[in-house]
Design a protein around this motif. Structure first.
Motif, PDB file in Angstrom:
ATOM      1  N   UNK A   1      -2.012  -8.029   7.299  1.00 42.95           N
ATOM      2  CA  UNK A   1      -2.356  -9.200   6.478  1.00 42.95           C
ATOM      3  C   UNK A   1      -1.831 -10.478   7.122  1.00 42.95           C
ATOM      4  N   UNK A   2      -0.661 -10.409   7.689  1.00 44.80           N
ATOM      5  CA  UNK A   2      -0.141 -11.579   8.423  1.00 44.80           C
ATOM      6  C   UNK A   2      -1.073 -11.946   9.570  1.00 44.80           C
ATOM      7  N   UNK A   3      -1.584 -10.929  10.261  1.00 45.07           N
ATOM      8  CA  UNK A   3      -2.531 -11.185  11.355  1.00 45.07           C
ATOM      9  C   UNK A   3      -3.754 -11.933  10.810  1.00 45.07           C
TER      10      UNK A   3
ATOM     11  N   UNK B   1     -12.212  -8.100  11.842  1.00 42.18           N
ATOM     12  CA  UNK B   1     -10.984  -7.945  11.053  1.00 42.18           C
ATOM     13  C   UNK B   1     -11.215  -6.967   9.887  1.00 42.18           C
ATOM     14  N   UNK B   2     -12.358  -7.116   9.198  1.00 44.73           N
ATOM     15  CA  UNK B   2     -12.575  -6.241   8.039  1.00 44.73           C
ATOM     16  C   UNK B   2     -12.979  -4.811   8.434  1.00 44.73           C
ATOM     17  N   UNK B   3     -13.437  -4.617   9.656  1.00 44.92           N
ATOM     18  CA  UNK B   3     -13.603  -3.233  10.144  1.00 44.92           C
ATOM     19  C   UNK B   3     -12.234  -2.551  10.141  1.00 44.92           C
TER      20      UNK B   3
ATOM     21  N   UNK C   1       3.071 -15.959  18.059  1.00 43.34           N
ATOM     22  CA  UNK C   1       1.757 -16.133  18.687  1.00 43.34           C
ATOM     23  C   UNK C   1       0.849 -15.000  18.232  1.00 43.34           C
ATOM     24  N   UNK C   2      -0.444 -15.250  18.340  1.00 36.47           N
ATOM     25  CA  UNK C   2      -1.421 -14.218  17.970  1.00 36.47           C
ATOM     26  C   UNK C   2      -1.238 -12.970  18.830  1.00 36.47           C
ATOM     27  N   UNK C   3      -1.002 -13.192  20.117  1.00 37.97           N
ATOM     28  CA  UNK C   3      -0.836 -12.059  21.030  1.00 37.97           C
ATOM     29  C   UNK C   3       0.350 -11.185  20.594  1.00 37.97           C
TER      30      UNK C   3
END
Ligand SMILES: O=c1ccn([C@H]2C[C@H](O)[C@@H](COP(=O)(O)O)O2)c(=O)[nH]1
Length: 162
Positions: free
Chosen positions: A130-132, A68-70, A98-100
């Motif tokens: 950021x929501x992700x 994520x931080x990459x 959903x995440x997808x």
């Protein structure tokens, strides 16, 4: 929440990379957009959220946070290229269910930004990324700390001729 410290750290890292490789940030836009798309794919792959054909669990939380931080690195880096990110508008985007769907949303927004590099498109991308992160269960404090740790690793890699 603000990006000031992270932007400053990203600026230092990018300048080191550019001088080391004899490049100018204005010439790296396409590469950084693709790098962000690739990092997003690596992140999705580690979560395995879309792998309806598999019963294997997702990678460990720390692995997912590092991926994520990459992505945060390349988002900040693109912001610095255009002078965006210093003042982010309030969080407005709704999370997908959903995440997808959230991954697909962020992919679309990277393309929207690529086709029209405006400050508003950048802010919408950041908001949704950021929501992700929140949907993955990360607090902003965790993201900041993981960003700082990875930023350090990226500096070391440059020193070691990565
Ligand atoms: O101009 C650049 C190029 C790379 N990176 C960082 C972002 C990621 O954390 C890492 C990606 O490197 P790989 O592990 O994918 O090689 O490098 C930057 O911050 N700025």
């Amino acid at each position: 929440m603000n990006f000031t410290i992270l932007l400053e750290m990203q600026k230092e890292l990018d300048e080191k990379i550019e001088s080391q490789h004899g490049l100018r940030k204005e010439d790296l836009i396409n590469e950084k957009i693709l790098a962000l798309l690739v990092e997003l794919g690596e992140l999705a792959n580690e979560t395995r959220c879309f792998k309806f054909w598999s019963v294997k669990p997702s990678a460990e939380r720390t692995v997912i946070l590092e991926e994520y931080v990459d992505g945060v690195h390349f988002i900040l880096s693109l912001g610095l290229t255009f002078g965006y990110g210093n003042e982010l508008p309030p969080r407005m985007a709704e999370k997908k269910d959903s995440l997808t769907s959230q991954f697909n949303q962020v992919y679309s927004l990277i393309s929207v930004f690529k086709n029209d590099i405006s400050e508003i498109n950048y802010a919408v991308l950041v908001d949704n990324y950021m929501n992700l992160g929140e949907m993955l269960g990360f607090s902003w404090e965790e993201v900041e700390a993981a960003y700082m740790a990875k930023n350090k690793v990226n500096h070391q890699r440059q020193q070691q001729g990565y």
